[in-house]
Design a protein around this motif. Structure first.
Motif, PDB file in Angstrom:
ATOM      1  N   ARG A 284       0.823  -1.205   0.000  1.00 49.45           N
ATOM      2  CA  ARG A 284       0.000   0.000   0.000  1.00 49.45           C
ATOM      3  C   ARG A 284       0.864   1.265   0.000  1.00 49.45           C
ATOM      4  NH1 ARG A 284      -4.822  -2.105   4.040  1.00 49.45           N
ATOM      5  NH2 ARG A 284      -6.060  -3.032   2.360  1.00 49.45           N
ATOM      6  N   ARG A 285       1.913   1.251   0.755  1.00 44.77           N
ATOM      7  CA  ARG A 285       2.805   2.415   0.793  1.00 44.77           C
ATOM      8  C   ARG A 285       3.452   2.632  -0.582  1.00 44.77           C
ATOM      9  NH1 ARG A 285       5.607   5.461   4.998  1.00 44.77           N
ATOM     10  NH2 ARG A 285       7.505   6.251   4.056  1.00 44.77           N
ATOM     11  N   THR A 286       3.832   1.553  -1.239  1.00 46.34           N
ATOM     12  CA  THR A 286       4.400   1.654  -2.590  1.00 46.34           C
ATOM     13  C   THR A 286       3.362   2.188  -3.580  1.00 46.34           C
ATOM     14  OG1 THR A 286       5.953  -0.137  -2.160  1.00 46.34           O
ATOM     15  CG2 THR A 286       5.486   0.358  -4.461  1.00 46.34           C
ATOM     16  N   LEU A 287       2.125   1.711  -3.462  1.00 50.43           N
ATOM     17  CA  LEU A 287       1.064   2.126  -4.389  1.00 50.43           C
ATOM     18  C   LEU A 287       0.632   3.573  -4.178  1.00 50.43           C
ATOM     19  CD1 LEU A 287      -1.289  -0.987  -4.355  1.00 50.43           C
ATOM     20  CD2 LEU A 287      -0.138  -0.033  -6.366  1.00 50.43           C
ATOM     21  N   TRP A 288       0.437   3.960  -2.928  1.00 56.06           N
ATOM     22  CA  TRP A 288      -0.243   5.222  -2.640  1.00 56.06           C
ATOM     23  C   TRP A 288       0.564   6.230  -1.846  1.00 56.06           C
ATOM     24  CZ3 TRP A 288      -3.836   0.920  -1.316  1.00 56.06           C
ATOM     25  CH2 TRP A 288      -4.626   0.574  -2.401  1.00 56.06           C
ATOM     26  N   GLY A 289       1.759   5.904  -1.443  1.00 54.15           N
ATOM     27  CA  GLY A 289       2.540   6.833  -0.638  1.00 54.15           C
ATOM     28  C   GLY A 289       2.230   6.673   0.841  1.00 54.15           C
ATOM     29  N   ALA A 290       2.868   7.501   1.642  1.00 58.96           N
ATOM     30  CA  ALA A 290       2.824   7.332   3.097  1.00 58.96           C
ATOM     31  C   ALA A 290       1.539   7.826   3.749  1.00 58.96           C
ATOM     32  CB  ALA A 290       4.015   8.053   3.723  1.00 58.96           C
ATOM     33  N   ASN A 291       0.778   8.692   3.086  1.00 57.15           N
ATOM     34  CA  ASN A 291      -0.350   9.357   3.757  1.00 57.15           C
ATOM     35  C   ASN A 291      -1.689   8.999   3.130  1.00 57.15           C
ATOM     36  OD1 ASN A 291       1.259  10.842   5.678  1.00 57.15           O
ATOM     37  ND2 ASN A 291       1.973  12.026   3.926  1.00 57.15           N
ATOM     38  N   HIS A 292      -1.972   7.730   3.017  1.00 60.78           N
ATOM     39  CA  HIS A 292      -3.193   7.237   2.395  1.00 60.78           C
ATOM     40  C   HIS A 292      -4.020   6.480   3.436  1.00 60.78           C
ATOM     41  CE1 HIS A 292      -5.725   4.785  -0.294  1.00 60.78           C
ATOM     42  NE2 HIS A 292      -5.539   5.755  -1.171  1.00 60.78           N
ATOM     43  N   ALA A 293      -5.328   6.469   3.265  1.00 60.51           N
ATOM     44  CA  ALA A 293      -6.217   5.801   4.216  1.00 60.51           C
ATOM     45  C   ALA A 293      -5.893   4.317   4.360  1.00 60.51           C
ATOM     46  CB  ALA A 293      -7.670   5.986   3.793  1.00 60.51           C
ATOM     47  N   GLU A 294      -5.588   3.642   3.258  1.00 59.24           N
ATOM     48  CA  GLU A 294      -5.277   2.212   3.323  1.00 59.24           C
ATOM     49  C   GLU A 294      -3.947   1.969   4.040  1.00 59.24           C
ATOM     50  OE1 GLU A 294      -7.381  -0.210   2.447  1.00 59.24           O
ATOM     51  OE2 GLU A 294      -8.830   1.332   1.910  1.00 59.24           O
ATOM     52  N   VAL A 295      -3.009   2.887   3.894  1.00 59.58           N
ATOM     53  CA  VAL A 295      -1.734   2.792   4.614  1.00 59.58           C
ATOM     54  C   VAL A 295      -2.002   2.927   6.115  1.00 59.58           C
ATOM     55  CG1 VAL A 295       0.517   3.896   4.982  1.00 59.58           C
ATOM     56  CG2 VAL A 295      -0.370   3.588   2.651  1.00 59.58           C
ATOM     57  N   ALA A 296      -2.870   3.857   6.494  1.00 54.87           N
ATOM     58  CA  ALA A 296      -3.222   4.036   7.910  1.00 54.87           C
ATOM     59  C   ALA A 296      -3.908   2.791   8.465  1.00 54.87           C
ATOM     60  CB  ALA A 296      -4.110   5.262   8.085  1.00 54.87           C
TER      61      ALA A 296
END
Length: 193
Positions: free
Chosen positions: A43-55
């Motif tokens: 998820r971090r690779t796909l969307w970066g560090a500040n995404h809802a799925e990363v959280a």
């Protein structure tokens, strides 16, 4: 998941996190941690560090790390998740309250009851604003606050909040429910002390 969905990393991450949750509920923390960590990385690779799925992945990582007694790492992951969720959803969202509750459990394991208290009060305030005065999540925050007071030796305050939690659990869940039984057990300990 890894082979057949290799070209669909978002779906891979979702299934990995789901399987991680299942393994967590079965008490299989090592494979749970591996899967949730993989979901987080994807998820971090796909969307970066500040995404809802990363959280979401960070929250689950924190919960599993707490169960594995890696409290400092768990606290860091949960604080990162809380920061992201506050930025994305605001300070009064269910996601923020849920992450706060997970963080409180980690702080309890570290014996940091005084530090947990304002967080519990914040989660309670958010949940009351979202759900009103009669909801399972509100009862959870009341129970958390009562338990926190109990751990600090503030038995009168503990009993008051735990009585309120038991009454709400009874109203929300009926007279036969595991959450009600747990709340009643916590109240009994506070009354016994």
């Amino acid at each position: 998941i890894e082979q057949e969905l290799a070209g669909q990393p978002a779906i891979q991450a979702t299934l990995m996190e789901t399987m991680g949750t299942v393994y967590t509920s079965l008490g299989l923390y090592d494979p749970a941690l591996a899967l949730v960590s993989q979901a987080y990385d994807k998820r971090r690779t796909l969307w970066g560090a500040n995404h809802a799925e990363v959280a979401s992945s960070l929250t689950h990582l924190g919960e599993v790390l707490t169960l594995k007694s890696d409290y400092d790492e768990a606290e860091q992951r949960l604080r990162d998740a809380l920061r992201i969720r506050r930025a994305l959803f605001g300070d009064t969202s269910a996601e923020v309250a849920n992450t706060i509750s997970a963080l409180v459990e980690t702080l309890w394991e570290k014996g940091e009851y005084a530090q947990a208290e304002p967080l519990i009060r914040e989660a309670l305030q958010i949940r009351r604003a979202l759900y009103g005065g009669n909801h399972a999540d509100v009862a959870r925050s009341l129970e958390d606050l009562g338990t926190n007071y109990f751990q600090q030796g503030k038995y009168e305050e503990a009993v008051a909040f735990l009585r309120e939690a038991v009454a709400m659990r009874r109203e929300v869940h009926g007279t036969i429910h595991p959450a009600l039984a747990q709340a009643m057990g916590n109240l009994a300990w506070a009354l016994f002390s």
